[in-house]
Design an enzyme around this catalytic site. Structure first.
Site, PDB file in Angstrom:
ATOM      1  N   LYS A  33      27.838  20.027  33.211  1.00 54.02           N
ATOM      2  CA  LYS A  33      26.810  21.023  33.224  1.00 54.02           C
ATOM      3  C   LYS A  33      26.848  21.410  31.382  1.00 54.02           C
ATOM      4  O   LYS A  33      28.644  21.660  31.159  1.00 54.02           O
ATOM      5  CB  LYS A  33      25.852  21.529  33.439  1.00 54.02           C
ATOM      6  N   SER A 107      17.754  25.325  34.404  1.00 56.45           N
ATOM      7  CA  SER A 107      19.035  25.165  34.098  1.00 56.45           C
ATOM      8  C   SER A 107      19.841  24.227  34.418  1.00 56.45           C
ATOM      9  O   SER A 107      20.319  23.993  32.793  1.00 56.45           O
ATOM     10  CB  SER A 107      19.147  26.949  35.167  1.00 56.45           C
ATOM     11  N   SER A 131      20.121  27.622  40.329  1.00 53.92           N
ATOM     12  CA  SER A 131      19.707  26.235  39.638  1.00 53.92           C
ATOM     13  C   SER A 131      20.739  25.432  39.599  1.00 53.92           C
ATOM     14  O   SER A 131      20.681  24.359  39.199  1.00 53.92           O
ATOM     15  CB  SER A 131      20.344  26.650  38.356  1.00 53.92           C
TER      16      SER A 131
END
Length: 428
Positions: A33, A107, A131
């Site tokens: 991420k 997210s 998330s």
């Protein structure tokens, strides 16, 4: 990160040919991420404001992945500053492989999308109010929010200091357990890192659930102002029966605060988010996506006494959750109100009081564990239909602090007894 990934893969191939394996993820492609630092690679938080930020060090979790032999093939898309719908990303929205017009989750959007779409073998997400679990649910994956402090956050841009947690989003329970085993453990660089050594989460994975006592959270199975989809409710009820057939004792459990945890989480996280880099809001207001701009501006208007009340309510929730685990080994419930909704295609402000309240209540399906710091895992438990256009439904399994091993054990038993993990998005 094409060039770096290819160079790493060639080096790992050479090591493997020589009989040298770095660790359990040797040669495995992993997505990370884009709020997690990778040295020499842009880390943007999905925002124009961070579009040119390049860290010079790896986050602890990235260093651990590399030490285990993983190939970091790229940074995954995300909602801007880990908040709001996928459309808030400066790079455009990530899309759900099951239906590209559907939301892949909030997210950690790209981590869910990339893993479900087989762009990587496993990925890292970050869970504040849900998330990791939300994208896992929407994309038919297994994702775990570990115990708060179980995984280091050093080298991770924060969203809400008191709830942020890094964890894996994977296609199977085994992959998820393996990935968490690599990144978990104490880190002196993170002052909130837990000191207990992380176990081997693969050890005992096939131990089954016979003799376990599993509680079904009644407040999250319908009513209580929550708009639970009938198919989701039925799928979770069917999952409870599978556990019973596998030898577990399944009992109803009441957690009176469960249905209002969404607004509590949102109050805390909204207040804590805007305390980070407040100068950006003052000096670069127009550079935020309109949705983020509104959310951050409103976060600044939350009175101090409201934040304080939310913290006191959090203490009550935490007490209820911990008390529940004195009587049951695990808790189960839906991960969300239903399957993935349609992806928003333009900025929007909810000006209807009932719609706004419903949006806040959605967070209540994941709020128990964000507020208590206990671990929770989302796993597919069915689909909306058997034919084309089917969307995943999800079960959430929660456990006591540091109870990840038992969660994985139960999740693996359920996974092996059901066919849901064998299904693939239609284009695959």
């Amino acid at each position: 990160m094409t060039d770096e990934a290819r160079a790493d893969a060639e080096r790992l191939d050479a090591d493997a040919s020589a009989g040298n394996f770095r660790g359990p993820l040797h040669g495995v492609p992993v997505g990370v991420k884009d709020q997690v630092y990778a040295a020499g690679t842009r880390t943007t938080d999905g925002s124009k404001i961070r579009a040119d930020f390049v860290p010079d060090t790896d986050a602890t979790v990235v260093a651990k992945l590399k030490a285990a032999g993983a190939v970091i093939i790229g940074k995954t898309n995300m909602s801007e500053f880990a908040m709001g719908d996928p459309i808030s990303s400066w790079f455009g929205p990530a899309r759900n492989p099951w239906d590209t017009n559907r939301n892949p989750g909030t997210s950690s959007t790209g981590s869910g999308s990339a893993t479900a779409g087989f762009l990587c073998a496993t990925s890292l997400g970050e869970d504040t109010g849900g998330s990791i679990r939300g994208p896992a649910a929407n994309c038919g994956l297994v994702g775990i929010r570990p115990t708060w402090g179980r995984v280091s956050r050093a080298g991770v841009d924060g969203a809400s200091w008191s709830t942020d947690t890094i964890g894996p989003i994977s296609r199977t329970v085994t992959d998820c357990a393996l990935t968490l085993g690599v990144i978990a453990g104490h880190d002196p660089k993170d002052r909130y890192s837990r000191t207990e050594p992380a176990p081997d989460y693969l050890d005992g994975l096939d131990g089954g659930v016979r003799g376990m006592r599993i509680g079904v959270v009644q407040e999250l199975m319908g009513g209580h102002g929550l708009s639970l989809n009938e198919q989701s409710r039925d799928a979770v009820a069917a999952a409870a029966e599978v556990f019973r057939e596998l030898g577990a004792e399944v009992v109803p459990v009441s957690l009176p605060m469960a249905a209002v945890t969404g607004p509590i989480v949102r109050t805390i996280t909204s207040t804590e988010r805007v305390s980070l880099n407040p100068e950006w809001l003052r000096e670069r207001f127009e550079d935020y996506h309109p949705n983020t701009r509104v959310a951050f501006a409103v976060g600044n208007l939350i009175p101090g006494q409201v934040y304080y009340k939310a913290l006191k309510l959090r203490a009550l929730v935490r007490r209820q959750v911990i008390e529940a685990f004195r009587n049951v080994d695990l808790l189960i419930q839906p991960t969300s109100t239903g399957p993935a909704g349609l992806l928003a295609d333009e900025p929007a402000v909810i000006d209807n009081k009932e719609m706004a309240a419903a949006a806040l209540r959605e967070g209540s399906f994941r709020g128990l564990y964000s507020l208590s710091g206990c671990p929770a895992l989302s796993i597919p438990c069915g689909f909306t239909s058997d034919g084309a256009g089917a969307l995943p439904l999800a079960l959430q399994i929660g456990g006591p602090h540091l109870g990840e091993a038992k969660i994985f054990q139960a999740a693996y038993a359920y996974e092996q007894a059901t066919p849901w993990h064998e299904r693939r998005p239609p284009e695959l």
